[in-house]
Design a protein around this motif. Structure first.
Motif, PDB file in Angstrom:
ATOM      1  N   ALA A   1      -4.746  64.309  29.794  1.00  0.00           N
ATOM      2  CA  ALA A   1      -3.738  63.254  29.918  1.00  0.00           C
ATOM      3  C   ALA A   1      -4.001  62.311  31.084  1.00  0.00           C
ATOM      4  N   ASN A   2      -4.909  62.680  31.996  1.00  0.00           N
ATOM      5  CA  ASN A   2      -4.975  61.967  33.283  1.00  0.00           C
ATOM      6  C   ASN A   2      -6.219  61.112  33.468  1.00  0.00           C
ATOM      7  N   ALA A   3      -6.011  59.810  33.646  1.00  0.00           N
ATOM      8  CA  ALA A   3      -7.120  58.889  33.918  1.00  0.00           C
ATOM      9  C   ALA A   3      -7.216  58.539  35.400  1.00  0.00           C
ATOM     10  N   LEU A   4      -6.064  58.285  36.035  1.00  0.00           N
ATOM     11  CA  LEU A   4      -6.068  57.980  37.475  1.00  0.00           C
ATOM     12  C   LEU A   4      -6.688  59.126  38.256  1.00  0.00           C
ATOM     13  N   GLU A   5      -6.354  60.338  37.819  1.00  0.00           N
ATOM     14  CA  GLU A   5      -6.885  61.516  38.500  1.00  0.00           C
ATOM     15  C   GLU A   5      -8.412  61.577  38.358  1.00  0.00           C
ATOM     16  N   GLY A   6      -8.924  61.063  37.232  1.00  0.00           N
ATOM     17  CA  GLY A   6     -10.369  61.004  37.061  1.00  0.00           C
ATOM     18  C   GLY A   6     -11.000  60.079  38.090  1.00  0.00           C
ATOM     19  N   VAL A   7     -10.350  58.944  38.332  1.00  0.00           N
ATOM     20  CA  VAL A   7     -10.848  58.012  39.347  1.00  0.00           C
ATOM     21  C   VAL A   7     -10.775  58.664  40.728  1.00  0.00           C
ATOM     22  N   ARG A   8      -9.704  59.397  40.979  1.00  0.00           N
ATOM     23  CA  ARG A   8      -9.560  60.077  42.273  1.00  0.00           C
ATOM     24  C   ARG A   8     -10.710  61.079  42.485  1.00  0.00           C
ATOM     25  N   GLU A   9     -11.006  61.855  41.441  1.00  0.00           N
ATOM     26  CA  GLU A   9     -12.101  62.832  41.535  1.00  0.00           C
ATOM     27  C   GLU A   9     -13.435  62.130  41.829  1.00  0.00           C
ATOM     28  N   VAL A  10     -13.646  61.010  41.159  1.00  0.00           N
ATOM     29  CA  VAL A  10     -14.890  60.261  41.349  1.00  0.00           C
ATOM     30  C   VAL A  10     -14.996  59.737  42.786  1.00  0.00           C
ATOM     31  N   LEU A  11     -13.911  59.178  43.291  1.00  0.00           N
ATOM     32  CA  LEU A  11     -13.952  58.625  44.650  1.00  0.00           C
ATOM     33  C   LEU A  11     -14.209  59.732  45.670  1.00  0.00           C
ATOM     34  N   LEU A  12     -13.622  60.904  45.459  1.00  0.00           N
ATOM     35  CA  LEU A  12     -13.888  62.039  46.356  1.00  0.00           C
ATOM     36  C   LEU A  12     -15.369  62.394  46.322  1.00  0.00           C
ATOM     37  N   ASP A  13     -15.948  62.435  45.123  1.00  0.00           N
ATOM     38  CA  ASP A  13     -17.356  62.828  45.014  1.00  0.00           C
ATOM     39  C   ASP A  13     -18.279  61.796  45.652  1.00  0.00           C
ATOM     40  N   VAL A  14     -17.938  60.525  45.530  1.00  0.00           N
ATOM     41  CA  VAL A  14     -18.752  59.504  46.195  1.00  0.00           C
ATOM     42  C   VAL A  14     -18.669  59.706  47.708  1.00  0.00           C
ATOM     43  N   ALA A  15     -17.462  59.975  48.206  1.00  0.00           N
ATOM     44  CA  ALA A  15     -17.292  60.198  49.650  1.00  0.00           C
ATOM     45  C   ALA A  15     -18.043  61.448  50.106  1.00  0.00           C
ATOM     46  N   GLU A  16     -18.183  62.424  49.221  1.00  0.00           N
ATOM     47  CA  GLU A  16     -18.891  63.662  49.572  1.00  0.00           C
ATOM     48  C   GLU A  16     -20.409  63.530  49.438  1.00  0.00           C
TER      49      GLU A  16
ATOM     50  N   ARG B   1     -14.725  53.241  31.834  1.00  0.00           N
ATOM     51  CA  ARG B   1     -14.539  51.849  32.289  1.00  0.00           C
ATOM     52  C   ARG B   1     -13.869  51.799  33.660  1.00  0.00           C
ATOM     53  N   ARG B   2     -12.812  52.585  33.835  1.00  0.00           N
ATOM     54  CA  ARG B   2     -12.129  52.563  35.139  1.00  0.00           C
ATOM     55  C   ARG B   2     -13.056  52.999  36.267  1.00  0.00           C
ATOM     56  N   VAL B   3     -13.863  54.009  35.963  1.00  0.00           N
ATOM     57  CA  VAL B   3     -14.771  54.520  36.993  1.00  0.00           C
ATOM     58  C   VAL B   3     -15.840  53.466  37.311  1.00  0.00           C
ATOM     59  N   ARG B   4     -16.384  52.834  36.256  1.00  0.00           N
ATOM     60  CA  ARG B   4     -17.423  51.813  36.492  1.00  0.00           C
ATOM     61  C   ARG B   4     -16.891  50.700  37.401  1.00  0.00           C
ATOM     62  N   ASP B   5     -15.598  50.358  37.198  1.00  0.00           N
ATOM     63  CA  ASP B   5     -15.004  49.292  37.998  1.00  0.00           C
ATOM     64  C   ASP B   5     -14.650  49.744  39.412  1.00  0.00           C
ATOM     65  N   ALA B   6     -14.598  51.074  39.640  1.00  0.00           N
ATOM     66  CA  ALA B   6     -14.095  51.585  40.924  1.00  0.00           C
ATOM     67  C   ALA B   6     -15.187  51.930  41.927  1.00  0.00           C
ATOM     68  N   VAL B   7     -16.427  52.118  41.463  1.00  0.00           N
ATOM     69  CA  VAL B   7     -17.473  52.598  42.382  1.00  0.00           C
ATOM     70  C   VAL B   7     -18.716  51.713  42.315  1.00  0.00           C
ATOM     71  N   ASP B   8     -19.597  51.881  43.318  1.00  0.00           N
ATOM     72  CA  ASP B   8     -20.838  51.103  43.295  1.00  0.00           C
ATOM     73  C   ASP B   8     -22.068  52.009  43.202  1.00  0.00           C
ATOM     74  N   VAL B   9     -21.876  53.224  42.704  1.00  0.00           N
ATOM     75  CA  VAL B   9     -23.026  54.088  42.377  1.00  0.00           C
ATOM     76  C   VAL B   9     -23.180  54.094  40.852  1.00  0.00           C
ATOM     77  N   PRO B  10     -24.346  54.508  40.348  1.00  0.00           N
ATOM     78  CA  PRO B  10     -24.498  54.595  38.887  1.00  0.00           C
ATOM     79  C   PRO B  10     -23.481  55.561  38.279  1.00  0.00           C
ATOM     80  N   VAL B  11     -23.047  55.208  37.076  1.00  0.00           N
ATOM     81  CA  VAL B  11     -22.080  56.039  36.345  1.00  0.00           C
ATOM     82  C   VAL B  11     -22.774  56.619  35.111  1.00  0.00           C
ATOM     83  N   ALA B  12     -22.617  57.927  34.940  1.00  0.00           N
ATOM     84  CA  ALA B  12     -23.147  58.585  33.749  1.00  0.00           C
ATOM     85  C   ALA B  12     -21.984  59.034  32.873  1.00  0.00           C
ATOM     86  N   ALA B  13     -22.263  59.205  31.591  1.00  0.00           N
ATOM     87  CA  ALA B  13     -21.269  59.773  30.679  1.00  0.00           C
ATOM     88  C   ALA B  13     -21.982  60.800  29.815  1.00  0.00           C
TER      89      ALA B  13
END
Ligand code: PBG
Length: 331
Positions: free
Chosen positions: A232-247, A265-277
């Motif tokens: 159900a959670n998309a924002l939480e996915g972005v939060r997880e991604v931002l934590l991992d970039v910081a780590e 899409r949200r993740v691609r717009d939120a970070v400046d590292v490559p995104v995999a799916a």
């Protein structure tokens, strides 16, 4: 017959750019290229011949020899990399086979690096679930909970074993809090600062992993909902991604792909590292089953699937169709 009504035709006609194949090619916004595709492969300890995975037609558990052939072909096709999953003969409560330098996955890394290490990015799954007799991604407490922080110590050891075997990139996929930081600092402290981290950052507790569980002979009873994310959670996915970039993650991943293209899409717009799916086993099995029934144009559906994942924003796609798609792209 009534006389046709004459209307003033439109001046602006998007169809003009769709008229010929050359026009359509020229204005295509999205391209699938072999170098952006990663082939996940399974290697099972003790196999003399490759063993088919019935829930994933066309996918096998590899023997050491058939794995060498598959990665050689992947290199010839110009893929970006391979992601290795190991299936040990013996499992135990702590997943000790994951850390053993002679364990199936660590040996496979050495084999693949020797074979194609100069042509492909060699990646390995960094998770305990294939190696534990309870099938969870981490160590359990006496009451059967997945123990985050003891698991982190095991992941650090696993990262070192994989780095010693020569891996280019590790893929921590267990969804423990803090796993990227622990893996990064363990690698750095042991002189492996060149080994990169593909973080399974937004990984959902998904029914679409079903066929994979057969592919790795999973022992799991129950589910992974206390560590993998709620669908159900998309924002939480972005939060997880931002934590991992910081780590210190070098690449972040969303998994599965098709049911989570909005998250990609949200993740691609939120970070400046490559995104995999990760185009996972259930996505593969659905399309293969429909095609086997003659209900869908298999090759067209494969390419449309991969195009849609790229269009959503994925730079890299892990897909069981990687080699086949590369062959289709050559035609
Ligand atoms: C865990 C892992 C899983 C997949 C990749 N890594 C399974 C899970 O979390 O249960 C699933 C991949 C797929 O379904 O294709 N090591």
């Amino acid at each position: 017959m009534t006389e046709e009504t004459h209307v003033q035709g439109p001046t602006i006609r998007p169809r003009r750019l769709r008229r010929t194949p050359a026009l359509r090619r020229m204005v295509a916004e999205t391209h699938v290229v072999p170098s952006s595709l990663v082939l996940p492969v399974f290697i099972r300890e003790g196999l003399a011949e490759p063993h088919p995975v019935s829930s994933m037609p066309g996918v096998v558990q590899h023997s050491r020899d058939s794995l060498r052939r598959a990665v050689t072909e992947a290199a010839e096709l110009g893929l970006g990399g391979v992601m290795l999953f190991g299936i040990p003969e013996h499992k135990d409560a702590t997943g000790s086979g994951a850390i053993d330098p002679a364990g199936v996955l660590n040996l496979a890394i050495t084999d693949v690096v020797a074979e194609v290490g100069d042509q492909l990015t060699v990646m390995s799954d960094l998770c305990l679930d294939e190696f534990t007799d309870h099938g969870h991604c981490g160590l359990l407490t006496p009451d059967g909970e997945v123990d985050n922080d003891r698991t982190l110590a095991a992941y650090a050891e696993m990262a070192l074993a994989q780095a010693a075997a020569g891996v280019d990139m590790v893929g921590p996929s267990g969804m423990m809090d803090g796993q990227v930081a622990v893996v990064r600092s363990a690698l750095d402290a042991a002189g492996h600062s060149h080994v990169s981290v593909l973080a399974y950052s937004a990984k959902y507790a998904s029914a679409f992993f079903g066929p994979f569980r057969e592919a790795v002979d999973s022992s799991l009873v129950g589910d992974r909902r206390t560590y993998q994310q709620d669908p159900a959670n998309a924002l939480e996915g972005v939060r997880e991604v931002l934590l991992d970039v910081a780590e210190g993650a070098d690449i972040v991943m969303v998994k599965p792909a098709l049911p989570y293209l909005d998250v990609v899409r949200r993740v691609r717009d939120a970070v400046d590292v490559p995104v995999a799916a990760y185009n996972v086993s259930g996505e593969y099995a659905m399309l293969e089953a429909a095609a086997a029934n003659g209900w869908i144009d298999r090759e067209a559906a494969i390419m449309e699937t991969l195009t849609s994942i790229r269009r959503a924003g994925a730079d890299v796609i892990l897909t069981y169709w990687a080699s086949e798609a590369a062959r289709l792209l050559r035609r």
